[in-house]
Design a protein around this motif. Structure first.
Motif, short mmCIF file in Angstrom:
data_model
loop_
_atom_site.label_atom_id
_atom_site.label_comp_id
_atom_site.label_asym_id
_atom_site.label_seq_id
_atom_site.Cartn_x
_atom_site.Cartn_y
_atom_site.Cartn_z
N LEU A 41 41.54 46.31 68.22
CA LEU A 41 42.72 47.13 68.10
C LEU A 41 42.38 48.61 68.23
O LEU A 41 41.21 49.01 68.07
CB LEU A 41 43.42 46.84 66.77
CG LEU A 41 43.76 45.37 66.52
CD1 LEU A 41 44.58 45.22 65.24
CD2 LEU A 41 44.50 44.76 67.69
N PRO A 42 43.37 49.47 68.51
CA PRO A 42 43.10 50.89 68.78
C PRO A 42 42.38 51.63 67.64
O PRO A 42 41.68 52.61 67.88
CB PRO A 42 44.50 51.47 69.00
CG PRO A 42 45.32 50.31 69.47
CD PRO A 42 44.79 49.12 68.73
N ASP A 43 42.54 51.16 66.40
CA ASP A 43 41.92 51.85 65.25
C ASP A 43 40.54 51.33 64.92
O ASP A 43 39.91 51.79 63.97
CB ASP A 43 42.83 51.70 64.02
CG ASP A 43 42.95 50.25 63.57
OD1 ASP A 43 42.71 49.36 64.42
OD2 ASP A 43 43.26 50.01 62.40
N GLY A 44 40.04 50.36 65.68
CA GLY A 44 38.74 49.78 65.40
C GLY A 44 38.81 48.46 64.65
O GLY A 44 37.79 47.78 64.50
N THR A 45 39.98 48.08 64.18
CA THR A 45 40.16 46.77 63.54
C THR A 45 39.91 45.67 64.56
O THR A 45 40.29 45.79 65.73
CB THR A 45 41.59 46.66 62.96
OG1 THR A 45 41.71 47.57 61.87
CG2 THR A 45 41.87 45.25 62.47
N VAL A 46 39.28 44.59 64.12
CA VAL A 46 39.01 43.45 65.00
C VAL A 46 39.92 42.30 64.59
O VAL A 46 39.94 41.88 63.43
CB VAL A 46 37.54 43.01 64.92
CG1 VAL A 46 37.31 41.80 65.83
CG2 VAL A 46 36.62 44.16 65.33
N MET A 47 40.69 41.80 65.55
CA MET A 47 41.59 40.67 65.32
C MET A 47 41.12 39.49 66.17
O MET A 47 41.02 39.61 67.39
CB MET A 47 43.03 41.04 65.69
CG MET A 47 44.01 39.88 65.58
SD MET A 47 45.72 40.36 66.00
CE MET A 47 45.54 40.68 67.78
N ARG A 96 52.92 56.55 62.63
CA ARG A 96 53.21 56.29 61.21
C ARG A 96 52.64 54.98 60.68
O ARG A 96 52.48 54.84 59.47
CB ARG A 96 54.73 56.30 60.98
CG ARG A 96 55.40 57.64 61.24
CD ARG A 96 56.90 57.49 61.08
NE ARG A 96 57.45 56.52 62.03
CZ ARG A 96 58.72 56.11 62.02
NH1 ARG A 96 59.55 56.56 61.10
NH2 ARG A 96 59.14 55.25 62.93
N GLN A 97 52.35 54.03 61.53
CA GLN A 97 51.97 52.71 61.05
C GLN A 97 50.98 52.01 61.97
O GLN A 97 50.84 52.34 63.14
CB GLN A 97 53.21 51.83 60.89
CG GLN A 97 53.86 51.48 62.23
CD GLN A 97 55.02 50.51 62.09
OE1 GLN A 97 55.19 49.86 61.07
NE2 GLN A 97 55.83 50.39 63.14
N ARG A 98 50.30 51.04 61.37
CA ARG A 98 49.48 50.07 62.10
C ARG A 98 49.94 48.70 61.61
O ARG A 98 49.67 48.33 60.48
CB ARG A 98 47.99 50.26 61.79
CG ARG A 98 47.42 51.61 62.16
CD ARG A 98 45.96 51.71 61.73
NE ARG A 98 45.83 51.68 60.28
CZ ARG A 98 44.71 51.33 59.63
NH1 ARG A 98 43.64 50.94 60.32
NH2 ARG A 98 44.67 51.35 58.31
N ARG A 99 50.67 47.99 62.46
CA ARG A 99 51.24 46.73 62.01
C ARG A 99 51.02 45.63 63.03
O ARG A 99 51.19 45.84 64.23
CB ARG A 99 52.74 46.87 61.72
CG ARG A 99 53.28 45.76 60.82
CD ARG A 99 54.75 45.99 60.51
NE ARG A 99 55.62 45.40 61.51
CZ ARG A 99 56.93 45.63 61.63
NH1 ARG A 99 57.51 46.47 60.79
NH2 ARG A 99 57.64 45.03 62.56
N ALA A 107 43.88 58.90 60.43
CA ALA A 107 45.20 59.48 60.18
C ALA A 107 45.81 58.98 58.88
O ALA A 107 46.90 59.42 58.51
CB ALA A 107 46.13 59.16 61.35
N GLY A 108 45.16 58.04 58.22
CA GLY A 108 45.66 57.54 56.95
C GLY A 108 46.85 56.61 57.07
O GLY A 108 47.56 56.40 56.08
N ARG A 109 47.07 56.05 58.24
CA ARG A 109 48.21 55.14 58.41
C ARG A 109 47.93 53.81 57.72
O ARG A 109 46.82 53.29 57.82
CB ARG A 109 48.47 54.89 59.90
CG ARG A 109 48.87 56.10 60.71
CD ARG A 109 48.87 55.78 62.21
NE ARG A 109 47.54 55.38 62.66
CZ ARG A 109 47.27 54.94 63.89
NH1 ARG A 109 48.26 54.82 64.77
NH2 ARG A 109 46.02 54.61 64.23
#
Length: 327
Positions: free
Chosen positions: A130-136, A151-154, A171-173
């Motif tokens: 995912l764009p923030d570095g999270t792996v799904m 505003r969010q990561r969902r 960004a603290g989202r």
């Protein structure tokens, strides 16, 4: 599906399957359901067409946010079939062109509402960064919609199962996973979420690292925090206390299905998630217990091992219609 099997799925059968999808709609009566079941069981080609159309229907529902009725999906598929040549229809059924070929309700990537949809086919697994570095990691037959903005990561889990390893966000989202039964907020964690397709439609959560806060959709239910080493299953009516879980991670992410004294019928239901078609057992062997680890990338081999261990016989009506019984 082999070319030979694909050639036997005639466009007329595809149309019949779409018509049955329309007739069984959102609230079919018992007689209609029974007639549809009889049609599916009358010929293995009928079942192949039905299974393929069900997958395409899920694509449409995923793309639209889950608001496409079965009759609407059936009408769309039927209209598409009527516009195609016999050769194109066979290619469509064999190759799984699905949502992209239907060409309506948005593409696989970048829907009109700004979300991005990913889907895995039966037996397929996929790792998405995912764009923030999270792996799904997506398990078999799963669909998600990503909603990332300022505003969010969902992640909206439409169907199936996902493994999430979260990353921090500069960004603290907040990062959240939404299911039909609630909103999950991980606290720097690794966890798996599965949307069950049983009559309850429950959500199953298992946490391996950190913790996950569960806010149920039902306002009458209080939120709970599920910690590492715990699991919880909830629906629109109940959110029981978490139960212990000894798993260090989902076995499917390592290509395995692990059973510990699991009923045979339940085991086959789990193994059936990784292969197209029908996989079932006779009633007189359904309660036999299965223990062991089985590869999910070769379900035919898994069935052979199972039959050998439990002294069972495998009856192949086709490659996609298998019954398990006494030897």
């Amino acid at each position: 599906m082999s070319a030979a099997h694909a050639e036997r799925v005639h466009p007329d059968i595809i149309r019949q399957a779409a018509q049955w999808m329309m007739r069984t709609g959102d609230a079919p009566d018992a007689a209609t359901v029974a007639a549809c079941t009889q049609w599916r069981q009358a010929d293995a080609r009928h079942e192949l067409a039905w299974q393929r159309l069900q997958g395409i229907s899920q694509d449409l529902k995923s793309a639209s946010g889950g608001y496409v009725s079965a009759p609407t999906a059936g009408q769309t598929i039927l209209r598409y079939c009527d516009q195609r040549s016999r050769r194109s229809a066979i290619k469509w059924m064999a190759g799984g062109l699905a949502l992209g070929t239907l060409g309506w309700m948005g593409a696989r990537e970048g829907l009109w509402d700004g979300s991005t949809v990913y889907r895995t086919a039966t037996g397929e697994q996929r790792v998405v960064h995912l764009p923030d570095g999270t792996v799904m990691t997506m398990n078999t037959d799963s669909a998600v919609a990503l909603r990332f903005d300022e505003r969010q990561r969902r992640v909206d889990l439409r169907s199936g199962e996902i493994l999430i390893s979260t990353a921090s966000d500069a960004a603290g989202r907040p990062f959240r996973v939404k299911t039909p039964n609630g909103l999950l907020t991980p606290l720097g964690t690794r966890f798996v979420v599965r949307q069950l397709d049983d009559s309850r439609g429950a959500t199953r959560l298992a946490v391996f690292e950190g913790a996950v806060r569960v806010d149920p959709s039902a306002r009458a239910l209080a939120a709970r925090v599920v910690h590492a080493g715990e699991q919880a299953e909830f629906d629109g009516r109940a959110l029981p206390p978490p139960a212990p879980s000894e798993e260090k991670g989902p076995a499917w992410s390592e290509g395995m299905l692990v059973a510990n004294r699991m009923r045979l019928d339940q085991f086959l239901a789990e193994l059936g998630r990784y292969r197209p078609g029908i996989l079932r057992c006779d009633a007189d062997v359904a309660s036999r217990e299965v223990t062991g680890a089985f590869r999910i990338d070769d379900t035919d081999k898994a069935l052979e091992v199972l039959a050998g261990v439990l002294d069972l016989t495998l009856r192949y009506r086709t490659r996609y219609w298998v019954s398990v019984g006494r030897a």
